[in-house]
Design a protein around this motif. Structure first.
Motif, short mmCIF file in Angstrom:
data_model
loop_
_atom_site.label_atom_id
_atom_site.label_comp_id
_atom_site.label_asym_id
_atom_site.label_seq_id
_atom_site.Cartn_x
_atom_site.Cartn_y
_atom_site.Cartn_z
N PHE A 184 0.85 -1.19 0.00
CA PHE A 184 0.00 0.00 0.00
C PHE A 184 0.88 1.25 0.00
O PHE A 184 2.00 1.24 0.53
N GLY A 185 0.34 2.34 -0.53
CA GLY A 185 0.97 3.65 -0.41
C GLY A 185 2.29 3.76 -1.14
O GLY A 185 2.52 3.12 -2.18
N GLY A 186 3.17 4.59 -0.59
CA GLY A 186 4.50 4.77 -1.17
C GLY A 186 4.51 5.75 -2.35
O GLY A 186 3.55 6.48 -2.59
N GLU A 187 5.65 5.72 -3.06
CA GLU A 187 5.81 6.58 -4.24
C GLU A 187 6.05 5.70 -5.47
O GLU A 187 6.64 4.62 -5.37
N VAL A 188 5.60 6.20 -6.60
CA VAL A 188 5.79 5.50 -7.88
C VAL A 188 6.85 6.24 -8.68
O VAL A 188 6.81 7.47 -8.81
N THR A 205 6.73 1.73 0.32
CA THR A 205 5.40 1.14 0.47
C THR A 205 5.28 0.45 1.82
O THR A 205 6.29 0.09 2.44
N GLU A 206 4.06 0.29 2.28
CA GLU A 206 3.79 -0.48 3.49
C GLU A 206 3.28 -1.85 3.05
O GLU A 206 2.32 -1.94 2.28
N LYS A 207 3.92 -2.88 3.57
CA LYS A 207 3.62 -4.24 3.10
C LYS A 207 2.87 -5.04 4.17
O LYS A 207 3.05 -4.82 5.37
N ILE A 208 2.06 -5.95 3.67
CA ILE A 208 1.28 -6.81 4.55
C ILE A 208 1.16 -8.18 3.89
O ILE A 208 1.17 -8.28 2.65
N LEU A 209 1.05 -9.21 4.69
CA LEU A 209 0.87 -10.55 4.16
C LEU A 209 -0.61 -10.90 4.07
O LEU A 209 -1.38 -10.63 5.00
N ALA A 210 -1.00 -11.49 2.95
CA ALA A 210 -2.32 -12.09 2.81
C ALA A 210 -2.14 -13.60 2.96
O ALA A 210 -1.55 -14.24 2.09
N VAL A 211 -2.61 -14.13 4.08
CA VAL A 211 -2.45 -15.56 4.37
C VAL A 211 -3.76 -16.27 4.04
O VAL A 211 -4.81 -15.90 4.57
N PRO A 212 -3.71 -17.29 3.18
CA PRO A 212 -4.97 -17.95 2.79
C PRO A 212 -5.43 -19.00 3.78
O PRO A 212 -4.63 -19.74 4.35
N TYR A 213 -6.75 -19.02 3.97
CA TYR A 213 -7.43 -20.08 4.71
C TYR A 213 -8.44 -20.70 3.74
O TYR A 213 -9.31 -19.99 3.22
N ASP A 214 -8.32 -21.97 3.50
CA ASP A 214 -9.18 -22.64 2.51
C ASP A 214 -10.32 -23.38 3.19
O ASP A 214 -10.11 -24.12 4.17
N LYS A 371 -5.30 8.04 -4.50
CA LYS A 371 -3.94 8.51 -4.75
C LYS A 371 -3.02 8.19 -3.57
O LYS A 371 -1.86 7.79 -3.75
N LYS A 372 -3.54 8.35 -2.37
CA LYS A 372 -2.71 8.16 -1.17
C LYS A 372 -2.36 6.70 -0.96
O LYS A 372 -1.20 6.36 -0.70
N PHE A 373 -3.35 5.82 -1.03
CA PHE A 373 -3.13 4.42 -0.67
C PHE A 373 -2.78 3.53 -1.86
O PHE A 373 -2.14 2.50 -1.68
N LEU A 374 -3.19 3.95 -3.06
CA LEU A 374 -2.95 3.13 -4.25
C LEU A 374 -2.47 4.03 -5.39
O LEU A 374 -3.15 4.18 -6.41
N PRO A 375 -1.30 4.65 -5.23
CA PRO A 375 -0.87 5.66 -6.22
C PRO A 375 -0.72 5.12 -7.64
O PRO A 375 -1.09 5.79 -8.60
N ARG A 376 -0.17 3.92 -7.77
CA ARG A 376 0.00 3.37 -9.13
C ARG A 376 -1.35 3.01 -9.73
O ARG A 376 -1.58 3.23 -10.93
#
Length: 804
Positions: A184-188, A205-214, A371-376
Motif C-alpha cells: 500500500f501507499g508509497g511513491e511510484v 510502500t507499506e507491506k502486509i501478508l495475505a495468508v490464505p485459509y481454505d 492517490k494516497k493508498f494506491l498511487p499506481r
C-alpha cells in the motif's frame, strides 16, 4: 469411499475422541461431539478435495473465480453431511450416543463472513458450481469479526462484537506457505528502459501478508470439492524487527494492517472507516489476482496473453472492481505487456454483476484517497478514464454531452460501477426488471455504447440447503410424491402440479406446515417468552432493515389492525403472528428507529388481553442464516413489499416460496418472475409499479402530506407516533421524516392497496384446501429459482466453462 453405517460412523467418532482425549465417550460434551463429527466428515472431504485439485491440474479446464466481499455460508456440518449422504446416519448416531442432533449442530457458530443477500447468493453459487461439477472457486476475506451480534435492550438494537472464531473453526485449512505480499501507499517512479518501454518501480510502500485459509465447497454426492479461499491480513514483521528499537512502531503498524481482515464492513461514516474499507477491497483483489496468476503459470505454462482462455473472474457487485486496474498493473508493470495488449486481456477476463438499482448506492471513492493508498492504481485508472473519454469523443460524437455522466473520474470521485462496466466483457443484472432498468435508465448510455455486454441472470438459491436440509419433512413428501430425482434436477418439481387437487397430498402438506409452525412457536417462546397461536397466519418479513424494503409499511399495517380491534373487539379477522428479523447498519439512525418501533408495537399488542390473541408481534434478534433456517419452513405469508423498482432481485422471496409460503409483494425484482410463473391468482400483488414510481419522481406530483390529511387511518397512525400513544413520543422523528422528505419510498401511497390486499390474504387463508393448493403450486414452480439453474446460465452464457 467408505460405505457408512450408523455403527461404523459411531466407531469413527470414538476413534477421533480417543485421539483427542483420554476421557470416556460418555463424558463427551456436545461441543466435543460436534468437533469429533466434523473431524470424521473432514476425513471424507479431504480425499475428494485432493482428487478434485489433481483433476483440475491434469485436465487444465477453464476455471471461474468468484470475487466477493461477502460469503454468507452459514453453518457447514449439516450441509456437508447432507452432501455426503450422511445426514440421516449422523442423526441416528448422535441419538444413540444420547444427544439431541439439533443440540450438536447448534454448537457451530455462523461464520461472520457476510451481511445479507449479496453474501448468501455467493454461497449458493459456490454450492451449485460444485454440485454441477463446474471448476469454480470463491475468493473473499476471513474477517475475524462479523457485522455485529444484535441484541435488543429496551427495544433498541445494540451491537456487540461477533467474534465467530472464538472456538477453532473445523472447516478451514491455513496455508501460510502460500501467503502473498501486498503493498500500500508509497511513491511510484517511472523510468524508460533501453527498449523504449516505460518501467514503474515503487518505494516506501507499506507491506502486509495475505495468508490464505481454505474452506472446502462440497458438491452434492458427486465427489467434487471446490475451494473458498479467504485471505487473512498478517504483518510481514519479523521477530528480529519486533525486538528492535522500532518495537512500538512495528506493533502499531502491525495492528493497523491486521484490521484489514478484522471487521466485515467497518463503519464508513468516518474517514478512517472509509480508508479501511478501501484497503480491504484492494487487499482482496490484489491477493486473489496474484494467486490466480501464480496458479495459471504453474498449471498452464503459457504466456498470460492466453489468460482469458483459461480464466474468468466474476466480480460480485462493485466492491472487487479494483481488480480491473490491478490486473492491468500486473500485466504492464510486472509482465512487460504494452497497454493495448494488457487492456485486451483484462477486458476479456472480467465479468461484472450489478446488484443495485439506486444510483445513490453505487460505490464511489475520493480521488485523494486512491492517490494516497494506491498511487499506481490511480495512474492506471486515470489512463483508463482518459482513453475511454477520448474514445467517446472521437468514435461516438452523439454521446459527447454524456461524458461527465460516464467518466470513471468525475467530480473528484472515482465511480466504481463505471469502471466495472468499462473493464468487463459482461454486465449482468439479477432479475428481469432490474436488468431492464439498468439498460433503459440507470446505465442507458453505457448500454448504447456496449449493447452486447448487458444481460440478465436472475438470482437463485441452493434448494439443497433451503429445502432438503432445512425442511426434511417437506423434502421427503416431495420425493415420495414425484421421486427423489428432483434433488438433482430441481425443475422437475413441476411434476407436483399434477397433485394440486389430491386431498391426501394437501393434507400431508398441511400437517408438515403445522409441525414446522409448532417448532417455530416453541423456539419463539423459549427465546422471547412470547406465546404465539400455532394456528394463526405466520406473516414473515426477514431481511436487512432499509427504508426501501419497507418494514415500516408492515408495522403500519399492524398498528392499523390494532386500532381496528380496539374500536371493534369482535372484528372477524384470522389470528395473525407477525414475525420480523432484521439488522440495521450501526450508523443508520432511521432504520434503528424502525426496529425500536416494531419492538414497542410488539410490547403494546402482545400485552393487550382485549385482543384475545388475534394479533401477536415478534421481533427475533440477531438475524443470520441459522435463524432464517428456523423461520422459513414455518412461514405462511412472505412479505416482499419493497418500493417497486428498488429491489434488484431478492432471494428471501424464493426461499419462502420453495417452502410453501405465499407471497404478498409489489411488482419488484424477482417477484415479477414469480408472478409470471405461478399465475397472479397464486400470489398477492399490490402497489405502484416501477414506471409509476419513476413518473412520480420525475414529475414531482406526489404529495405525502395530502395522503396524511385525507386518509384517516394514516392520520391516526402518524399521530400515534407523534403524540406518544405508541412509545411516549419516541417516534416523532419517523413521522417528521416521512412528511418532510415527501415519503420517498411511497409507504403512505401504497398503504391503502397493501391493507386491501392483506384483507384478501385473510379471506384466502380461511379456505385451507385452496390455500394449500396455491402453496403446492408455489413449491412446484420454485425449481426455476434454484441456483443450479442460474449457474447453468452463467456457465453457458457468460463464463463459457464446461462441467468436469
Amino acid at each position: 469411499m467408505k460405505a457408512w453405517t450408523v455403527d461404523t460412523f459411531i466407531e469413527a467418532i470414538m476413534e477421533v475422541r480417543k485421539a483427542q482425549s483420554d476421557e470416556r465417550l460418555e463424558n463427551t460434551t456436545a461441543r466435543e461431539l460436534y468437533e469429533a463429527i466434523s473431524a470424521v466428515v473432514n476425513q471424507e472431504i479431504s480425499q475428494n478435495w485432493s482428487k478434485t485439485k489433481e483433476s483440475y491440474a491434469r485436465k487444465k479446464p477453464k476455471q471461474i473465480y468468484y470475487l466477493s466481499m461477502e460469503f454468507l455460508i452459514g453453518t457447514l456440518l449439516k450441509s456437508n453431511l447432507l452432501h455426503h449422504n450422511l445426514l440421516d446416519i449422523s442423526n441416528e448416531a448422535i441419538m444413540q450416543l444420547g444427544f439431541d442432533p439439533d443440540e450438536i449442530y447448534r454448537q457451530e457458530h455462523d461464520p461472520g463472513l457476510g451481511n445479507g443477500g449479496l453474501g448468501r447468493l455467493a454461497a449458493c453459487f459456490l454450492d451449485s458450481m460444485a454440485s454441477l461439477r463446474y471448476p469454480g472457486h470463491g475468493y473473499g476475506i476471513r474477517y475475524r469479526y462479523g457485522l455485529f451480534e444484535q441484541r435488543m435492550i429496551n427495544g433498541y438494537q445494540t451491537e456487540l462484537p461477533d467474534y465467530w472464531l472464538e472456538n477453532p473453526y473445523p472447516w478451514e485449512t491455513r496455508k501460510k506457505e502460500e501467503a502473498i505480499e501486498i503493498a500500500f501507499g508509497g511513491e511510484v517512479h517511472m523510468h524508460k528502459r533501453t527498449n523504449g518501454k516505460l518501467e514503474f518501480t515503487y518505494t516506501n510502500t507499506e507491506k502486509i501478508l495475505a495468508v490464505p485459509y481454505d474452506i472446502p465447497v462440497v458438491g452434492y454426492q458427486n465427489k467434487v470439492v471446490n475451494t473458498l479461499r479467504l485471505w487473512s491480513a498478517e504483518p510481514t514483521t519479523t521477530e528480529d524487527e519486533l525486538k528492535s528499537e522500532a518495537y512500538y512502531y512495528q506493533l502499531e503498524h502491525q495492528h493497523s494492517f491486521e484490521q484489514i481482515s478484522g471487521f466485515l464492513y467497518p463503519d464508513d461514516s468516518s474517514i478512517e472507516g472509509k480508508q479501511l474499507r478501501l484497503k480491504q477491497q484492494y487487499f482482496l483483489v490484489a491477493a486473489s489476482l496474484k494467486n490466480i496468476i501464480r496458479d495459471y503459470k504453474k498449471t498452464i505454462r503459457h504466456s498470460l496473453k492466453f489468460l482469458p482462455e483459461q480464466v474468468v473472474i466474476q466480480i460480485n457487485d462493485t466492491h472487487p472492481s479494483l481488480a480491473i486496474p490491478e490486473l492491468v498493473r500486473i500485466l504492464v508493470d510486472e509482465e512487460g505487456f504494452g497497454w493495448n495488449e494488457a487492456w485486451r486481456i483484462t477486458t476479456r477476463v472480467f465479468a461484472y454483476t450489478n446488484h443495485t438499482i439506486m444510483s445513490e448506492a453505487l460505490e464511489k471513492w475520493p480521488v485523494d484517497m486512491i492517490k494516497k493508498f494506491l498511487p499506481r492504481l490511480y495512474m492506471i485508472i486515470e489512463e483508463i478514464n482518459e482513453r475511454f473519454c477520448q474514445g467517446i469523443w472521437f468514435d461516438h460524437p452523439e454521446l459527447r454531452g454524456k461524458i461527465p455522466d460516464m467518466a470513471v473520474i468525475a467530480d473528484n470521485q472515482i465511480h466504481m460501477a463505471r469502471l466495472a462496466i468499462i473493464g468487463s466483457f459482461s454486465v449482468n443484472g439479477v432479475a428481469k426488471l432490474h436488468t431492464e432498468i439498468l439498460k433503459t435508465r440507470e446505465m442507458k448510455d453505457f448500454c448504447s455504447l456496449y449493447p452486447h455486454r448487458f444481460n440478465n441472470k436472475t438470482n437463485g438459491i441452493s434448494h439443497r440447503r433451503w429445502l432438503v436440509m432445512i425442511n426434511p419433512r417437506l423434502s421427503n413428501l416431495i420425493s415420495e410424491t414425484i421421486s427423489p430425482l428432483w434433488i438433482n434436477r430441481p425443475r422437475e418439481l413441476t411434476h407436483l402440479l399434477r397433485h394440486t387437487n389430491e386431498p391426501s397430498i394437501l393434507e400431508k402438506l398441511d400437517q408438515i406446515k403445522q409441525q414446522n409452525k409448532e417448532e417455530l412457536a416453541n423456539f419463539i417462546h423459549k427465546l422471547t417468552g412470547i406465546l404465539v397461536d400455532e394456528k394463526s397466519i405466520f406473516d414473515v418479513q426477514i431481511k436487512r432493515l432499509h427504508e426501501y424494503k419497507r418494514q415500516l409499511l408492515n408495522i403500519f399495517h399492524v398498528i392499523y389492525l390494532y386500532n381496528e380491534l380496539k374500536d371493534n373487539p369482535h372484528l372477524d379477522i384470522t389470528p395473525r403472528t407477525f414475525i420480523f428479523a432484521a439488522k440495521a447498519a450501526p450508523s443508520y439512525y432511521f432504520a434503528k428507529e424502525v426496529i425500536k418501533l416494531i419492538n414497542t408495537v410488539a410490547t403494546v399488542v402482545n400485552g393487550d388481553k382485549s385482543l384475545q390473541g388475534k394479533l401477536k408481534v415478534v421481533f427475533l434478534e440477531n438475524y443470520n442464516v441459522s435463524l432464517a433456517e428456523k423461520i422459513i419452513p414455518a412461514a405462511d405469508l412472505s412479505e416482499q413489499i419493497s418500493t417497486a423498482g428498488k429491489e434488484a432481485s431478492g432471494t428471501g422471496n424464493m426461499k419462502m416460496m420453495m417452502n410453501g409460503a405465499l407471497t404478498i409483494g409489489t411488482l419488484d425484482g424477482a417477484n415479477i418472475e414469480i408472478k409470471n410463473l405461478i399465475n397472479r391468482s397464486n400470489i398477492f400483488i399490490f402497489g405502484l409499479k416501477a414506471e409509476e414510481v419513476y413518473d412520480y419522481y420525475h414529475n414531482g406530483e406526489y404529495r405525502a402530506n395530502e395522503v396524511y390529511q385525507n386518509d384517516e387511518r394514516i392520520h391516526q397512525i402518524l399521530d400515534q407516533l407523534k403524540d406518544g400513544l405508541v412509545g411516549n413520543q419516541e417516534f416523532k422523528d419517523i413521522c417528521f421524516h416521512i412528511l418532510s422528505t415527501n415519503d420517498p419510498y411511497f409507504t403512505l401511497k401504497d398503504f391503502d392497496a397493501y391493507v386491501e390486499t392483506q384483507q384478501l390474504v385473510d379471506q384466502a387463508y380461511r379456505n385451507r384446501k385452496k390455500w394449500l393448493a396455491k402453496s403446492l403450486i408455489n413449491i412446484a414452480h420454485s425449481g426455476k429459482f434454484s441456483s443450479d439453474h442460474t449457474i447453468q446460465e452463467y456457465a453457458t452464457g457468460i463464463w463459457k466453462i464446461k462441467k468436469m
